[in-house]
Design a protein around this motif. Structure first.
Motif, PDB file in Angstrom:
ATOM      1  N   ILE A 108     -32.168  19.100 -34.319  1.00  0.00           N
ATOM      2  CA  ILE A 108     -33.634  19.071 -34.362  1.00  0.00           C
ATOM      3  C   ILE A 108     -34.039  18.389 -35.661  1.00  0.00           C
ATOM      4  CG2 ILE A 108     -35.739  20.483 -34.412  1.00  0.00           C
ATOM      5  CD1 ILE A 108     -34.258  20.773 -31.805  1.00  0.00           C
ATOM      6  N   PRO A 109     -34.798  17.301 -35.598  1.00  0.00           N
ATOM      7  CA  PRO A 109     -35.167  16.588 -36.834  1.00  0.00           C
ATOM      8  C   PRO A 109     -36.006  17.460 -37.779  1.00  0.00           C
ATOM      9  CG  PRO A 109     -36.292  15.644 -34.922  1.00  0.00           C
ATOM     10  CD  PRO A 109     -35.362  16.688 -34.399  1.00  0.00           C
ATOM     11  N   ALA A 110     -35.874  17.137 -39.074  1.00  0.00           N
ATOM     12  CA  ALA A 110     -36.594  17.909 -40.096  1.00  0.00           C
ATOM     13  C   ALA A 110     -38.091  17.933 -39.829  1.00  0.00           C
ATOM     14  CB  ALA A 110     -36.307  17.327 -41.473  1.00  0.00           C
ATOM     15  N   SER A 111     -38.619  16.832 -39.268  1.00  0.00           N
ATOM     16  CA  SER A 111     -40.071  16.771 -39.045  1.00  0.00           C
ATOM     17  C   SER A 111     -40.545  17.926 -38.145  1.00  0.00           C
ATOM     18  CB  SER A 111     -40.445  15.438 -38.408  1.00  0.00           C
ATOM     19  OG  SER A 111     -39.781  15.295 -37.169  1.00  0.00           O
ATOM     20  N   ILE A 112     -39.672  18.397 -37.268  1.00  0.00           N
ATOM     21  CA  ILE A 112     -40.058  19.531 -36.408  1.00  0.00           C
ATOM     22  C   ILE A 112     -39.664  20.858 -37.063  1.00  0.00           C
ATOM     23  CG2 ILE A 112     -39.652  20.648 -34.186  1.00  0.00           C
ATOM     24  CD1 ILE A 112     -39.217  17.817 -33.049  1.00  0.00           C
ATOM     25  N   ARG A 113     -38.440  20.892 -37.583  1.00  0.00           N
ATOM     26  CA  ARG A 113     -37.960  22.141 -38.190  1.00  0.00           C
ATOM     27  C   ARG A 113     -38.840  22.562 -39.373  1.00  0.00           C
ATOM     28  NH1 ARG A 113     -33.412  25.022 -37.094  1.00  0.00           N
ATOM     29  NH2 ARG A 113     -32.246  23.577 -35.824  1.00  0.00           N
ATOM     30  N   LEU A 125     -38.130  25.504 -28.652  1.00  0.00           N
ATOM     31  CA  LEU A 125     -37.143  24.406 -28.723  1.00  0.00           C
ATOM     32  C   LEU A 125     -36.154  24.658 -29.856  1.00  0.00           C
ATOM     33  CD1 LEU A 125     -36.137  21.416 -28.122  1.00  0.00           C
ATOM     34  CD2 LEU A 125     -37.698  20.747 -29.965  1.00  0.00           C
ATOM     35  N   ILE A 126     -36.678  25.019 -31.032  1.00  0.00           N
ATOM     36  CA  ILE A 126     -35.820  25.237 -32.198  1.00  0.00           C
ATOM     37  C   ILE A 126     -34.887  26.423 -31.947  1.00  0.00           C
ATOM     38  CG2 ILE A 126     -35.781  25.749 -34.673  1.00  0.00           C
ATOM     39  CD1 ILE A 126     -38.675  24.535 -34.751  1.00  0.00           C
ATOM     40  N   ARG A 127     -35.461  27.508 -31.488  1.00  0.00           N
ATOM     41  CA  ARG A 127     -34.651  28.729 -31.295  1.00  0.00           C
ATOM     42  C   ARG A 127     -33.621  28.557 -30.186  1.00  0.00           C
ATOM     43  NH1 ARG A 127     -37.732  33.464 -33.360  1.00  0.00           N
ATOM     44  NH2 ARG A 127     -36.788  34.694 -31.711  1.00  0.00           N
ATOM     45  N   GLU A 128     -34.009  27.937 -29.102  1.00  0.00           N
ATOM     46  CA  GLU A 128     -33.081  27.732 -27.999  1.00  0.00           C
ATOM     47  C   GLU A 128     -31.963  26.762 -28.390  1.00  0.00           C
ATOM     48  OE1 GLU A 128     -33.293  30.325 -25.823  1.00  0.00           O
ATOM     49  OE2 GLU A 128     -32.841  28.839 -24.289  1.00  0.00           O
ATOM     50  N   THR A 129     -32.332  25.724 -29.136  1.00  0.00           N
ATOM     51  CA  THR A 129     -31.314  24.752 -29.554  1.00  0.00           C
ATOM     52  C   THR A 129     -30.303  25.429 -30.479  1.00  0.00           C
ATOM     53  OG1 THR A 129     -32.961  23.011 -29.346  1.00  0.00           O
ATOM     54  CG2 THR A 129     -30.965  22.463 -30.570  1.00  0.00           C
ATOM     55  N   ASP A 130     -30.795  26.243 -31.408  1.00  0.00           N
ATOM     56  CA  ASP A 130     -29.885  26.970 -32.305  1.00  0.00           C
ATOM     57  C   ASP A 130     -28.972  27.901 -31.496  1.00  0.00           C
ATOM     58  OD1 ASP A 130     -31.049  25.688 -34.411  1.00  0.00           O
ATOM     59  OD2 ASP A 130     -32.216  27.414 -35.126  1.00  0.00           O
ATOM     60  N   ARG A 131     -29.558  28.578 -30.531  1.00  0.00           N
ATOM     61  CA  ARG A 131     -28.779  29.507 -29.710  1.00  0.00           C
ATOM     62  C   ARG A 131     -27.706  28.762 -28.911  1.00  0.00           C
ATOM     63  NH1 ARG A 131     -28.428  31.166 -24.669  1.00  0.00           N
ATOM     64  NH2 ARG A 131     -30.105  29.845 -23.891  1.00  0.00           N
ATOM     65  N   MET A 132     -28.093  27.642 -28.335  1.00  0.00           N
ATOM     66  CA  MET A 132     -27.145  26.868 -27.527  1.00  0.00           C
ATOM     67  C   MET A 132     -26.037  26.273 -28.395  1.00  0.00           C
ATOM     68  SD  MET A 132     -29.683  24.805 -25.034  1.00  0.00           S
ATOM     69  CE  MET A 132     -30.478  25.541 -23.638  1.00  0.00           C
ATOM     70  N   ASN A 133     -26.428  25.776 -29.579  1.00  0.00           N
ATOM     71  CA  ASN A 133     -25.415  25.220 -30.487  1.00  0.00           C
ATOM     72  C   ASN A 133     -24.393  26.288 -30.863  1.00  0.00           C
ATOM     73  OD1 ASN A 133     -26.445  22.635 -30.520  1.00  0.00           O
ATOM     74  ND2 ASN A 133     -27.614  22.908 -32.419  1.00  0.00           N
ATOM     75  N   ALA A 134     -24.893  27.486 -31.153  1.00  0.00           N
ATOM     76  CA  ALA A 134     -23.993  28.573 -31.549  1.00  0.00           C
ATOM     77  C   ALA A 134     -23.091  28.963 -30.381  1.00  0.00           C
ATOM     78  CB  ALA A 134     -24.807  29.774 -32.021  1.00  0.00           C
ATOM     79  N   ALA A 135     -23.680  29.065 -29.188  1.00  0.00           N
ATOM     80  CA  ALA A 135     -22.903  29.459 -28.010  1.00  0.00           C
ATOM     81  C   ALA A 135     -21.840  28.414 -27.702  1.00  0.00           C
ATOM     82  CB  ALA A 135     -23.827  29.630 -26.807  1.00  0.00           C
TER      83      ALA A 135
END
Ligand SMILES: Nc1ncnc2c1ncn2[C@@H]1O[C@H](COP(=O)(O)OP(=O)(O)OP(=O)(O)O)[C@@H](O)[C@H]1O
Ligand SMILES: [Mg+2]
Length: 436
Positions: free
Chosen positions: A198-203, A173-183
């Motif tokens: 992604i909330p800090a509680s997960i990150r 979730l974290i990696r895909e969200t970062d990738r999508m945000n960048a794209a």
């Protein structure tokens, strides 16, 4: 009257006792170890060669691993590593003993799935993993079930939930969200997706920093590794629903497939998934990552019934994915609809002398046609749960029971495994060739 707070207190109490109970019931000698295999097993059951041919070769080539000699007899006993070395170094009639593997393909992935509880999924997964390892394959198991039957039977009892399928999904979730945000930031305006947070509680769990190998553990079998599960990973079903809200474009069902794609193509030969008795986030990940679906079912009428509804619900869930994700989002390598290279139904706990079982097998065959495995797995006392660990017939020393009982039990799993392997090899060949 009780609330969640009372439940939490009961859990605290239970946790306090947990380590004490573990100490009472667990001794270091009970740690799972793998036995040695006799020259009879190595020659006739593993290499499929004559025992005298095998003995002759060992005598003629003294630098081959010779195993350990039994105190009172002529039998030599070989470790799995010795068997694998013999397999690499010996040729019989100029034929290699190495198992077949299509060139240029990644490991083949098979999911053992059915939402019927107790259908025999974990037993099948365990036996196929062991049979494949004795056949010379390098196996990775993935335990998708928080009951963790497969993990326990492979000797893993102290697993943290971070290192399970749950951890893999949260990391994805974290990696895909970062990738999508960048794209999305880089894309021309008008086609951008909203930035997802992604909330800090997960990150802060730090899961995105874990490496692929951090989720993989070794077992008593040197050529079998496992991504284990544990009871706490049951949280995955609940957490995943929340995660989808955080990033609705996240292809949650493809997390495991992306994870496996990051493993070097040649690291393993077979990946075997043990699924939970439910259709949920975990089993959808297993099914989506699988090249082949193997559906075990018991021989009863109710089992036929629930296998039928299982495939209906699975069809619906896969159909929903196909309809629910239009091709306009940055999905990476995800392709919909999901295509399986093969699907097989496998009858388990079959009693050949039971008329009802025979009738049910015929009915399954009529209904499922070519997708019905020809060789059912028979009911056998040999694999019923014994002691702390669920053991496969391959792990049990044949001297611990009558040789005939052991032979029959092994033969039924051997036949089912052979059919599984032959089916897998055909499907494996159809996979795309990797670039590596
Ligand atoms: N061929 C067999 N002969 C005898 N017993 C069997 C056989 N296959 C499975 N069993 C027994 O049936 C029980 C259920 O099997 P198993 O745990 O493999 O089912 P499962 O589908 O994984 O269950 P769950 O849905 O809870 O994950 C176990 O106690 C197992 O030992
Ligand atoms: Mg199971």
């Amino acid at each position: 009257m009780y609330t969640h707070e009372d439940l939490a207190q009961l859990q605290t109490q239970s946790l306090k006792m947990q380590s004490w109970i573990r100490k009472q019931t667990f001794s270091p000698e009970m740690e799972k170890t793998l036995r040695r295999f006799s020259s009879w097993e190595v020659s006739e059951l593993i290499f499929n060669i004559n025992q005298s041919t095998f003995r002759g070769r060992l005598a003629a080539e003294p630098d081959l691993p010779g195993g350990e000699v039994e105190e009172d007899g002529r039998q030599r006993w070989f470790s799995l590593d010795e068997i694998n070395e013999l397999r690499r170094r010996m040729k019989i009639n100029r034929k290699s003993l190495m198992p077949k593997r299509p060139a240029g393909k990644r490991a083949f992935r098979a999911a053992i799935a059915n939402f019927k509880g107790g259908a025999g999924k974990s037993t099948v997964a365990l036996h196929f993993a062991h049979a494949a390892a004795l056949d010379g394959y390098r196996v990775l198991c993935v335990d998708f079930d928080p009951q963790a039957t497969l993990s326990h039977s492979m000797g893993l009892n102290n697993v943290s939930e971070d290192h399970t399928v749950w951890g893999i999904m949260a990391r994805d979730l974290i990696r895909e969200t970062d990738r999508m945000n960048a794209a999305s930031q880089g894309a021309a305006s008008g086609t951008t997706l909203p930035q997802r947070r992604i909330p800090a509680s997960i990150r802060d769990l730090g899961l995105d920093e874990l490496r692929v190998s951090d989720f993989i553990q070794t077992t008593a079998w040197s050529t079998i590794d496992i991504v284990p599960s544990c009871a706490n990973a049951a949280f995955v079903e609940f957490a995943s629903a929340q995660y989808r809200h955080l990033n609705p474009e996240w292809t949650f069902f493809a997390a495991m497939s992306r994870y496996l794609d990051a493993i070097p193509a040649d690291a393993y030969d077979l990946v075997i998934f043990d699924c939970p008795p439910a259709i949920g986030y975990q089993s959808m990940n297993a099914v989506f990552a699988a090249d082949m679906l193997y559906v075990p079912s018991g021989p009863g009428y109710w089992e036929y019934d629930s296998t039928t509804s299982f495939i209906g619900q699975l069809a619906e869930a896969l159909g929903d994915l196909t309809d629910g994700y239009p091709s306009t989002f940055p999905a990476g390598k995800v392709k919909l609809p999901k295509v399986f290279a093969d699907i097989k139904f496998l009858m388990t706990r079959y009693e050949p002398n039971n008329e009802l079982h025979r009738a049910m097998f015929e009915a399954f065959r009529k209904v499922f046609g070519d997708t019905m495995a020809e060789h059912p797995i028979e009911m056998t006392r040999a694999v019923e749960q014994s002691g702390r660990f669920l053991s496969s017939v391959y792990e049990i020393d044949y001297r611990d029971m009558t040789r005939e009982t052991w032979r029959r039990a092994r033969a039924t799993f051997d036949r089912a495994y052979e059919e599984f392997k032959e089916t897998a090899l055909v499907a494996w060949d159809k996979l795309e060739t990797t670039d590596e």
